[in-house]
Design an enzyme around this catalytic site. Structure first.
Site, PDB file in Angstrom:
ATOM      1  N   GLN A  78      43.508  40.320  72.642  1.00 18.63           N
ATOM      2  CA  GLN A  78      43.149  39.855  73.977  1.00 18.63           C
ATOM      3  C   GLN A  78      43.503  40.912  75.018  1.00 18.63           C
ATOM      4  OE1 GLN A  78      43.668  35.830  74.784  1.00 18.63           O
ATOM      5  NE2 GLN A  78      42.757  36.064  76.785  1.00 18.63           N
ATOM      6  N   PHE A  79      42.526  41.766  75.341  1.00 19.04           N
ATOM      7  CA  PHE A  79      42.770  42.834  76.305  1.00 19.04           C
ATOM      8  C   PHE A  79      43.068  42.294  77.699  1.00 19.04           C
ATOM      9  CE2 PHE A  79      38.299  42.103  77.117  1.00 19.04           C
ATOM     10  CZ  PHE A  79      38.136  42.402  78.461  1.00 19.04           C
ATOM     11  N   THR A  80      42.665  41.058  77.982  1.00 18.17           N
ATOM     12  CA  THR A  80      42.872  40.503  79.323  1.00 18.17           C
ATOM     13  C   THR A  80      44.349  40.242  79.629  1.00 18.17           C
ATOM     14  OG1 THR A  80      42.454  38.237  78.593  1.00 18.17           O
ATOM     15  CG2 THR A  80      40.564  39.495  79.424  1.00 18.17           C
TER      16      THR A  80
END
Length: 147
Positions: A78-80
């Protein structure tokens, strides 16, 4: 490297209608990677995830790890987690590692969790995923290898 850990009764990831990872009792772990991260960060957080005592013992105290509780891990990239929304209304993701770096460290994290004796199910790196979870407690912990 950052992880959001959620104690769960069950969790599942679906990509294009197909289940790619599913667990019963255990931990749902969202994994974010930044530019400076190395395998040392991945190992540190994997060991923390495996040993974090957030499952209840016989006396109702959080005194057992996912390993002690016989649970599994569902790991989702999850890059967010590196989204910065301090300015304006649209988050900046400049602190998130590029996919070519992040994928290897995400896979290393999963390998280190498995090396702790845990079953690890995963999503699909970089895919648009539907994530379902029944959070137990709720118990949600944020860990950062840099803090």
């Amino acid at each position: 490297m950052r992880v959001v850990i959620q104690r769960c009764k069950r969790a599942r990831v679906t990509v294009e209608g197909k289940v790619t990872g599913e667990i019963g009792s255990g931990l749902m772990v969202l994994v974010g990677v930044t530019h400076e991260d190395t395998e040392k960060d991945a190992k540190y957080l994997a060991d923390k995830v495996a040993g974090l005592r957030i499952f209840e013992d016989e006396e109702g105290k959080m005194n057992r790890s996912v390993t002690d509780a016989g649970g599994s891990v569902l790991s989702v990239s999850q890059f967010t987690l590196y989204g910065d929304a301090r300015k304006g209304r649209r988050p900046s993701f400049i602190e998130a590692a590029r996919p070519e770096q992040a994928e290897g460290l995400y896979e290393a994290f999963n390998a280190f969790v498995r090396a702790n004796g845990l079953e690890v199910q995963t999503g699909v790196f970089g895919a648009d995923m539907d994530v379902e979870l029944v959070n137990a407690g709720p118990v949600t912990i944020l860990l950062d290898s840099r803090e």
